[in-house]
Each structure stands twice: as C-alpha cells, then as structure tokens.
Design a protein around this motif. Structure first.
Motif, short mmCIF file in Angstrom:
data_model
loop_
_atom_site.label_atom_id
_atom_site.label_comp_id
_atom_site.label_asym_id
_atom_site.label_seq_id
_atom_site.Cartn_x
_atom_site.Cartn_y
_atom_site.Cartn_z
N MET A 195 0.84 -1.19 0.00
CA MET A 195 0.00 0.00 0.00
C MET A 195 0.88 1.24 0.00
O MET A 195 1.91 1.28 0.68
N ASP A 196 0.48 2.26 -0.75
CA ASP A 196 1.25 3.49 -0.85
C ASP A 196 0.88 4.42 0.30
O ASP A 196 -0.11 5.14 0.25
N ASP A 197 1.70 4.40 1.36
CA ASP A 197 1.40 5.23 2.53
C ASP A 197 1.50 6.71 2.20
O ASP A 197 0.79 7.53 2.78
N HIS A 198 2.39 7.05 1.25
CA HIS A 198 2.55 8.45 0.88
C HIS A 198 1.27 8.99 0.26
O HIS A 198 0.83 10.09 0.59
N GLU A 199 0.66 8.21 -0.65
CA GLU A 199 -0.58 8.68 -1.27
C GLU A 199 -1.71 8.74 -0.25
O GLU A 199 -2.51 9.68 -0.26
N SER A 200 -1.80 7.74 0.61
CA SER A 200 -2.83 7.76 1.64
C SER A 200 -2.71 9.02 2.50
O SER A 200 -3.71 9.66 2.84
N ALA A 201 -1.48 9.37 2.81
CA ALA A 201 -1.25 10.59 3.60
C ALA A 201 -1.70 11.82 2.82
O ALA A 201 -2.26 12.77 3.39
N GLY A 202 -1.49 11.81 1.50
CA GLY A 202 -1.91 12.92 0.67
C GLY A 202 -3.42 13.07 0.64
O GLY A 202 -3.95 14.19 0.71
N VAL A 203 -4.13 11.94 0.55
CA VAL A 203 -5.59 11.99 0.57
C VAL A 203 -6.08 12.48 1.93
O VAL A 203 -7.01 13.29 2.01
N ARG A 204 -5.47 11.99 2.99
CA ARG A 204 -5.86 12.42 4.34
C ARG A 204 -5.61 13.92 4.53
O ARG A 204 -6.38 14.61 5.19
N ALA A 205 -4.53 14.41 3.92
CA ALA A 205 -4.26 15.85 4.00
C ALA A 205 -5.34 16.64 3.26
O ALA A 205 -5.75 17.71 3.73
N PHE A 206 -5.81 16.11 2.13
CA PHE A 206 -6.92 16.75 1.41
C PHE A 206 -8.16 16.80 2.30
O PHE A 206 -8.84 17.83 2.38
N LEU A 207 -8.47 15.69 2.98
CA LEU A 207 -9.64 15.65 3.86
C LEU A 207 -9.52 16.70 4.96
O LEU A 207 -10.49 17.39 5.29
N ALA A 208 -8.33 16.84 5.50
CA ALA A 208 -8.12 17.82 6.56
C ALA A 208 -8.31 19.24 6.03
O ALA A 208 -8.95 20.07 6.69
N ARG A 209 -7.76 19.53 4.85
CA ARG A 209 -7.90 20.88 4.27
C ARG A 209 -9.36 21.22 4.02
O ARG A 209 -9.80 22.35 4.22
N ALA A 210 -10.12 20.21 3.55
CA ALA A 210 -11.51 20.44 3.20
C ALA A 210 -12.45 20.34 4.40
O ALA A 210 -13.64 20.65 4.29
N GLY A 211 -11.93 19.89 5.54
CA GLY A 211 -12.78 19.72 6.72
C GLY A 211 -13.76 18.58 6.56
O GLY A 211 -14.92 18.69 6.99
N LEU A 212 -13.29 17.49 5.97
CA LEU A 212 -14.16 16.35 5.68
C LEU A 212 -13.86 15.17 6.60
O LEU A 212 -12.70 14.84 6.86
N PRO A 213 -14.92 14.45 7.06
CA PRO A 213 -14.71 13.24 7.85
C PRO A 213 -14.36 12.03 7.00
O PRO A 213 -13.95 10.99 7.52
N GLY A 214 -14.55 12.14 5.70
CA GLY A 214 -14.31 11.02 4.80
C GLY A 214 -14.90 11.33 3.44
O GLY A 214 -15.36 12.45 3.18
N LEU A 215 -14.91 10.33 2.56
CA LEU A 215 -15.39 10.49 1.20
C LEU A 215 -16.50 9.49 0.91
O LEU A 215 -16.54 8.40 1.48
N VAL A 216 -17.41 9.88 0.03
CA VAL A 216 -18.41 8.96 -0.53
C VAL A 216 -18.18 8.96 -2.03
O VAL A 216 -18.34 9.98 -2.69
N ASP A 217 -17.77 7.81 -2.57
CA ASP A 217 -17.39 7.69 -3.98
C ASP A 217 -18.43 6.81 -4.68
O ASP A 217 -18.50 5.60 -4.43
#
Length: 304
Positions: A1-23
């Motif tokens: 698993m790419d931990d770097h990308e996961s961290a990038g997505v989590r950083a996006f969630l933090a910037r947007a103030g999101l608890p998670g995503l619905v895809d």
C-alpha cells in the motif's frame, strides 16, 4: 500500500474539513470480468489516442484496503454486462461482495432482455442501493421498450442509477444527450446519475440536471489532467456547476484510472468553487442520497 498517497488523501480531507469520502463510481466485479476490462484499457490507445495504464492493478482485498486507507466511507461496485444473460449473475456476485464488504453500497445492473424487470425487482427488494447502466459498452438504447418497466420501477423505488451515457472516450450508437432526454421525458422522476459529468457533452447534460430535479452527475475523471487534454470542461459552464452543487457527486473510476486517486480530488479542489461546494460533492451529497450517517451505522445497518 502506498502510505505516501494515503497521507496525501488524508491531508486533502483535513484541508476540506471532511470526515471522509463517498465515492459513487468505483469498480469491483468478478476477477475474470475485471481482467477483461483491464485488457480493454490496455488496448485503449487506438480508441483514445492515448495510453491508459491501470494505476491500481491490485488484488481485490488490497483495493478495498486502499479505499479504506484513503478515508472512503462508502463506495460502489459498478459492474455491467455487454450481452444478454450476464446481468443476473453479476448481480449475484455484487450482492455477495456487499455482504462481505459492508462499506460497499450494494450495486446491481441490467440489460434489455427477457426477464429484466424480474431480476431488477429482486435486486431492489433484496436491498440494492444503486444500479449501473453502461450504454456505450452494452450498445443499447435506454429507450428500449424492454427497459421501460425497469426505469419506472427505479423511479418509484427512488433507487439511483449511474448511467454512462456521454460519448467519451469514444461515441457509441446510443450515447449522447438525446436518448437520455427522451428517457427523462417519459420518466421525469428517475434518480439518474450521469457518469463522467456526461463527458464530453458536459453542457447538454448539465441542462438536463437543471430541468429534472432527480438528475445528478458524478465527477468521474472530469477536470483531471488526463481528461482535460481530450475533453476539456467548458470554462463558461463553471457557474452552472457551482449552482448544481447539491447534485454533483464524487466519482473516480477507481481502480481503472491512469493516475493516482488523489489527483481526482485535487482536480476538484483547484476548481476553486468553495469549501462548501467541495464538501458537498465529496461527502455531503452522497450521505444525503444514500441515508448514510457517519456517527454510526447507516440506514441499512452497515457501519461506516
């Protein structure tokens, strides 16, 4: 698993103030079917004029783990038949997948064939939350008379259906806004989700959403560097996109995308349509559509 990308997505969630995503537009299907889909994309260069490498060519359990690591709270198993006799079998597989993967919204599909109303009704009564129809791959007219009771059933049950009806990446016999416009004229309450924002006929499909309250659009591949090169979103339509912010849903095409998952999120972020719009698209609209509750189990009893 790419931990770097996961961290990038989590950083996006933090910037947007999101608890998670619905895809609403992710693909899980029987392995031998998925391998054929991947083979299609491997050969898609002549179709699109560009290479289409599959970024997440992993085993099923690793793909599920990736979505969870990305903070995707709910997603789908978009699957679709290309000939008669496949849909009921695919629906059975999807039901089993959702049962063992509770963060996946149970998904089903159909094809214009004898018995279609029966197995769609079975799927709805069995708890299907969303359907997929692929007019390009299935090469069928959504106005085929065999499907008329299906559309009526889905409208009455208020179960949404994601429809690939735009002419990208290459036009089909029944793609484009005209067949869908005729369908909605007969079934105006149909909860239809236009895949890929109707790429490349964005403006025409936005017009259908403006006319019909139950029409939504998903963002799958739209605004990414990959798609902007061959199907750019018209700048003059950006205001309409903002105005429809309550009916735009995050979709990604995971795992069949030629770039990282994070890029789809950043492509939405760089539209600069505001944090409220971004939160609604990536989370709130999906939560509302499917009756999800991030504080605990959703309305189907699934824990998110």
């Amino acid at each position: 698993m790419d931990d770097h990308e996961s961290a990038g997505v989590r950083a996006f969630l933090a910037r947007a103030g999101l608890p998670g995503l619905v895809d609403v537009h992710t693909h899980f299907m029987p392995e031998r079917v998925l391998r054929k889909v991947w083979a299609y994309f491997d050969a898609a260069g002549p179709l699109t004029g560009r290479e289409w490498p599959i970024t997440y060519r992993h085993e099923e359990d690793e793909r599920v783990a990736l979505l969870r690591a990305f903070g995707v709270r709910a997603y789908t198993s978009m699957l679709y038949p290309h000939k008669p006799g496949m849909a009921r079998w695919l629906n059975g597989w999807a039901a089993e997948f959702a049962a063992r993967t509770p963060d996946c919204l149970r998904t089903a599909t159909f094809f214009p064939e004898e018995g279609v109303e029966s197995y769609v009704r079975e799927a709805v009564e069995g708890g299907t939350r969303i359907f997929k129809a692929h007019l390009q791959v299935g090469a069928y007219d959504p106005n085929d008379e065999r499907l008329d009771p299906v559309w009526g059933l889905l409208a009455e049950a208020a179960v949404p259906v994601v429809v690939h009806c735009g002419s990208g990446p290459a036009p089909g016999k029944h793609t484009g806004p005209e067949p869908v416009a005729r369908l909605l004229a007969r079934h105006p309450a149909l909860p239809l989700i236009v895949a890929h924002l109707g790429m490349p006929e964005y403006s025409d499909f936005l017009a259908l959403a403006e006319r019909y309250e139950q029409v939504r659009l998903d963002t799958t591949m739209a605004f990414t560097d990959f798609s902007e090169r061959f199907a750019p979103f018209p700048g003059e339509a950006r205001g309409r996109l903002a105005d429809l912010g309550d009916r735009i849903l995050l979709g990604t095409d995971f795992p069949n995308i030629p770039y990282p998952y994070l890029h789809q999120l950043e492509a939405l972020e760089r539209l600069e349509l505001g944090e409220e719009w971004l939160r609604a698209v990536c989370h709130g609209n999906g939560v509302r559509l499917f009756g999800l509750d991030d504080s605990g189990p959703d309305s189907s009893g699934h824990s998110l």
